[in-house]
Motif scaffolding. Structure first.
Motif, PDB file in Angstrom:
ATOM      1  N   ARG A 128       1.441   4.242  -3.090  1.00 44.32           N
ATOM      2  CA  ARG A 128       1.051   5.517  -2.731  1.00 44.32           C
ATOM      3  C   ARG A 128       2.337   6.360  -3.019  1.00 44.32           C
ATOM      4  O   ARG A 128       2.299   7.554  -3.906  1.00 44.32           O
ATOM      5  CB  ARG A 128       0.895   5.537  -1.326  1.00 44.32           C
ATOM      6  N   VAL A 129       3.484   5.979  -2.506  1.00 45.33           N
ATOM      7  CA  VAL A 129       4.701   6.932  -2.703  1.00 45.33           C
ATOM      8  C   VAL A 129       5.057   6.989  -4.207  1.00 45.33           C
ATOM      9  O   VAL A 129       5.638   7.831  -4.798  1.00 45.33           O
ATOM     10  CB  VAL A 129       5.823   6.398  -1.837  1.00 45.33           C
ATOM     11  N   LEU A 130       4.874   5.745  -4.860  1.00 42.45           N
ATOM     12  CA  LEU A 130       5.197   5.809  -6.384  1.00 42.45           C
ATOM     13  C   LEU A 130       4.561   6.721  -7.118  1.00 42.45           C
ATOM     14  O   LEU A 130       4.798   7.501  -7.980  1.00 42.45           O
ATOM     15  CB  LEU A 130       5.261   4.325  -6.818  1.00 42.45           C
ATOM     16  N   ALA A 131       3.307   6.735  -6.979  1.00 39.74           N
ATOM     17  CA  ALA A 131       2.308   7.842  -7.532  1.00 39.74           C
ATOM     18  C   ALA A 131       2.610   9.316  -7.126  1.00 39.74           C
ATOM     19  O   ALA A 131       2.699   9.774  -8.073  1.00 39.74           O
ATOM     20  CB  ALA A 131       0.822   7.442  -7.195  1.00 39.74           C
ATOM     21  N   LEU A 132       2.806   9.451  -5.971  1.00 42.90           N
ATOM     22  CA  LEU A 132       3.219  10.773  -5.549  1.00 42.90           C
ATOM     23  C   LEU A 132       4.564  11.140  -6.067  1.00 42.90           C
ATOM     24  O   LEU A 132       4.773  12.628  -6.708  1.00 42.90           O
ATOM     25  CB  LEU A 132       3.180  10.843  -3.985  1.00 42.90           C
ATOM     26  N   ALA A 133       5.570  10.301  -5.937  1.00 43.48           N
ATOM     27  CA  ALA A 133       6.979  10.602  -6.432  1.00 43.48           C
ATOM     28  C   ALA A 133       6.956  11.190  -8.145  1.00 43.48           C
ATOM     29  O   ALA A 133       7.461  12.013  -8.665  1.00 43.48           O
ATOM     30  CB  ALA A 133       7.896   9.696  -6.231  1.00 43.48           C
ATOM     31  N   LEU A 134       6.296  10.108  -8.626  1.00 43.60           N
ATOM     32  CA  LEU A 134       6.329  10.313 -10.212  1.00 43.60           C
ATOM     33  C   LEU A 134       5.226  11.517 -10.714  1.00 43.60           C
ATOM     34  O   LEU A 134       5.605  12.209 -11.341  1.00 43.60           O
ATOM     35  CB  LEU A 134       5.716   9.078 -10.905  1.00 43.60           C
ATOM     36  N   PHE A 135       4.146  11.713  -9.901  1.00 41.86           N
ATOM     37  CA  PHE A 135       3.419  13.034 -10.042  1.00 41.86           C
ATOM     38  C   PHE A 135       4.517  14.155  -9.854  1.00 41.86           C
ATOM     39  O   PHE A 135       4.341  15.185 -10.644  1.00 41.86           O
ATOM     40  CB  PHE A 135       2.256  12.883  -9.231  1.00 41.86           C
ATOM     41  N   ALA A 136       5.120  14.143  -8.675  1.00 40.78           N
ATOM     42  CA  ALA A 136       5.830  15.395  -8.451  1.00 40.78           C
ATOM     43  C   ALA A 136       7.101  15.598  -9.411  1.00 40.78           C
ATOM     44  O   ALA A 136       7.434  16.674  -9.756  1.00 40.78           O
ATOM     45  CB  ALA A 136       6.527  15.042  -7.079  1.00 40.78           C
ATOM     46  N   SER A 137       7.460  14.602  -9.969  1.00 45.08           N
ATOM     47  CA  SER A 137       8.604  14.745 -10.938  1.00 45.08           C
ATOM     48  C   SER A 137       8.106  15.588 -12.235  1.00 45.08           C
ATOM     49  O   SER A 137       8.907  15.992 -12.954  1.00 45.08           O
ATOM     50  CB  SER A 137       9.022  13.363 -11.361  1.00 45.08           C
ATOM     51  N   ALA A 138       6.875  15.546 -12.417  1.00 43.85           N
ATOM     52  CA  ALA A 138       6.350  16.183 -13.594  1.00 43.85           C
ATOM     53  C   ALA A 138       5.356  17.376 -13.152  1.00 43.85           C
ATOM     54  O   ALA A 138       5.229  18.360 -13.863  1.00 43.85           O
ATOM     55  CB  ALA A 138       5.553  15.452 -14.555  1.00 43.85           C
ATOM     56  N   HIS A 139       4.680  17.411 -12.033  1.00 42.52           N
ATOM     57  CA  HIS A 139       3.814  18.513 -11.553  1.00 42.52           C
ATOM     58  C   HIS A 139       4.360  18.787 -10.149  1.00 42.52           C
ATOM     59  O   HIS A 139       3.871  18.442  -9.044  1.00 42.52           O
ATOM     60  CB  HIS A 139       2.420  17.962 -11.580  1.00 42.52           C
ATOM     61  N   LYS A 140       5.377  19.751 -10.000  1.00 42.70           N
ATOM     62  CA  LYS A 140       5.976  20.038  -8.671  1.00 42.70           C
ATOM     63  C   LYS A 140       4.998  20.873  -7.877  1.00 42.70           C
ATOM     64  O   LYS A 140       4.777  20.490  -6.670  1.00 42.70           O
ATOM     65  CB  LYS A 140       7.198  20.839  -9.079  1.00 42.70           C
ATOM     66  N   ARG A 141       4.424  21.818  -8.251  1.00 38.37           N
ATOM     67  CA  ARG A 141       3.224  22.482  -7.648  1.00 38.37           C
ATOM     68  C   ARG A 141       2.311  21.616  -7.445  1.00 38.37           C
ATOM     69  O   ARG A 141       1.695  22.020  -6.247  1.00 38.37           O
ATOM     70  CB  ARG A 141       3.033  23.978  -8.208  1.00 38.37           C
ATOM     71  N   GLU A 142       1.785  21.137  -8.185  1.00 36.56           N
ATOM     72  CA  GLU A 142       0.369  20.356  -8.240  1.00 36.56           C
ATOM     73  C   GLU A 142       0.341  19.299  -7.003  1.00 36.56           C
ATOM     74  O   GLU A 142      -0.716  18.983  -6.448  1.00 36.56           O
ATOM     75  CB  GLU A 142      -0.099  19.881  -9.410  1.00 36.56           C
TER      76      GLU A 142
ATOM     77  N   GLN B 192       0.803  -1.191  -0.235  1.00 36.70           N
ATOM     78  CA  GLN B 192      -0.175  -0.056   0.003  1.00 36.70           C
ATOM     79  C   GLN B 192       0.953   1.243  -0.085  1.00 36.70           C
ATOM     80  O   GLN B 192       0.751   2.038  -0.868  1.00 36.70           O
ATOM     81  CB  GLN B 192      -0.943   0.039   1.284  1.00 36.70           C
ATOM     82  N   VAL B 193       1.724   1.425   0.839  1.00 34.39           N
ATOM     83  CA  VAL B 193       2.802   2.462   0.940  1.00 34.39           C
ATOM     84  C   VAL B 193       3.650   2.599  -0.470  1.00 34.39           C
ATOM     85  O   VAL B 193       3.844   3.722  -0.893  1.00 34.39           O
ATOM     86  CB  VAL B 193       3.805   2.238   2.131  1.00 34.39           C
ATOM     87  N   ALA B 194       4.024   1.456  -0.836  1.00 31.31           N
ATOM     88  CA  ALA B 194       4.685   1.612  -2.075  1.00 31.31           C
ATOM     89  C   ALA B 194       4.063   1.987  -3.410  1.00 31.31           C
ATOM     90  O   ALA B 194       4.282   2.934  -4.110  1.00 31.31           O
ATOM     91  CB  ALA B 194       5.142   0.085  -2.542  1.00 31.31           C
TER      92      ALA B 194
END
Length: 237
Positions: A89-103, A85-87
């Motif tokens: 979540r953090v994978l989705a957050l990290a990859l999303f942050a790599s392209a959408h830093k503010r969002e 579950q944590v994997a």
């Protein structure tokens, strides 16, 4: 709380750095070793977070002698449940942050605020006095901190049935994780990475495996389902 206030954000940062790593600019061996070390570090952090949650659940039962304790199988299943579950979540957050830093900060802030409201409505009494009185100020700040923990994983903050709470929480998490990973996946620059498709599949697979191990735990290993009352059948939650 220490794990999710410090280690969870660091894990997201580790995966973010891996995702943002530029193409190979040095010797092939140096590049492979660097990526390998960073990957092992990320995996170790993930397992540490999962074990902190498992240990938390075990310790809660140790603190209540009248409660049956978790078995080895229960601990192992709980560990795998939280790991996947944590994997996801953090994978989705990290990859999303790599392209959408503010969002990503908007997404985290919105989820955090929603979780704080949800916890406040449950009227927890973690910071109460021995005679049962609530410390409203302390309880409020406790709820804020736990709200941040809920941005990654849900813990039961009040001794009530968890079936409905888990259902609502994981539906919300599924919607958020899916939105973030799909938005990242659809970006043209993301398609240039070798992990483009594996990351998408891995996020969904980890989430589903987490749910599978959660159901296995509550169906076969939950200590309350092993109570010696033969007239009461084990409940899922």
């Amino acid at each position: 709380m220490h794990s999710f206030m410090q280690d969870a954000p660091q894990l997201i940062l580790q995966i973010y750095i891996l995702a943002r790593r530029p193409p190979q600019t040095h010797s092939e061996n140096d590049y492979i070793i660097t990526v390998l070390v960073q990957s092992i570090s990320s995996l170790t952090s993930l397992m540490s977070l999962a074990w902190s949650l498992t240990s938390y659940q075990r310790t809660l039962r140790y603190a209540m002698p009248d409660k049956p304790q978790m078995s080895v199988g229960g601990s192992a299943t709980t560990f795998l449940w939280h790991t996947f579950q944590v994997a996801s979540r953090v994978l989705a957050l990290a990859l999303f942050a790599s392209a959408h830093k503010r969002e990503v900060f908007i997404a985290l802030g919105g989820h955090w605020g929603l979780m704080v409201i949800w916890i406040l409505l449950q009227r927890t009494n973690f910071c109460g006095t021995p005679d049962g009185k609530r410390n409203n100020c302390g309880e409020f700040f406790y709820n804020i901190v736990v709200g941040w923990v809920f941005t990654f994983v849900m813990i039961n903050v009040k001794a009530t049935a968890t079936r409905v709470k888990y259902s609502i929480y994981y539906l919300l998490m599924a919607a958020e994780n899916t939105t973030m990973i799909v938005l990242w996946f659809l970006l043209p620059e993301s398609a240039t990475h070798w992990y483009h498709l594996p990351a998408l599949i891995g996020t969904f697979v980890c989430f589903i495996l987490g749910l599978v191990f959660m159901f296995l735990y509550y169906r076969h290993y939950h200590p309350d389902g092993k109570m010696p009352n033969k007239n009461q059948s084990p409940k899922l939650f």
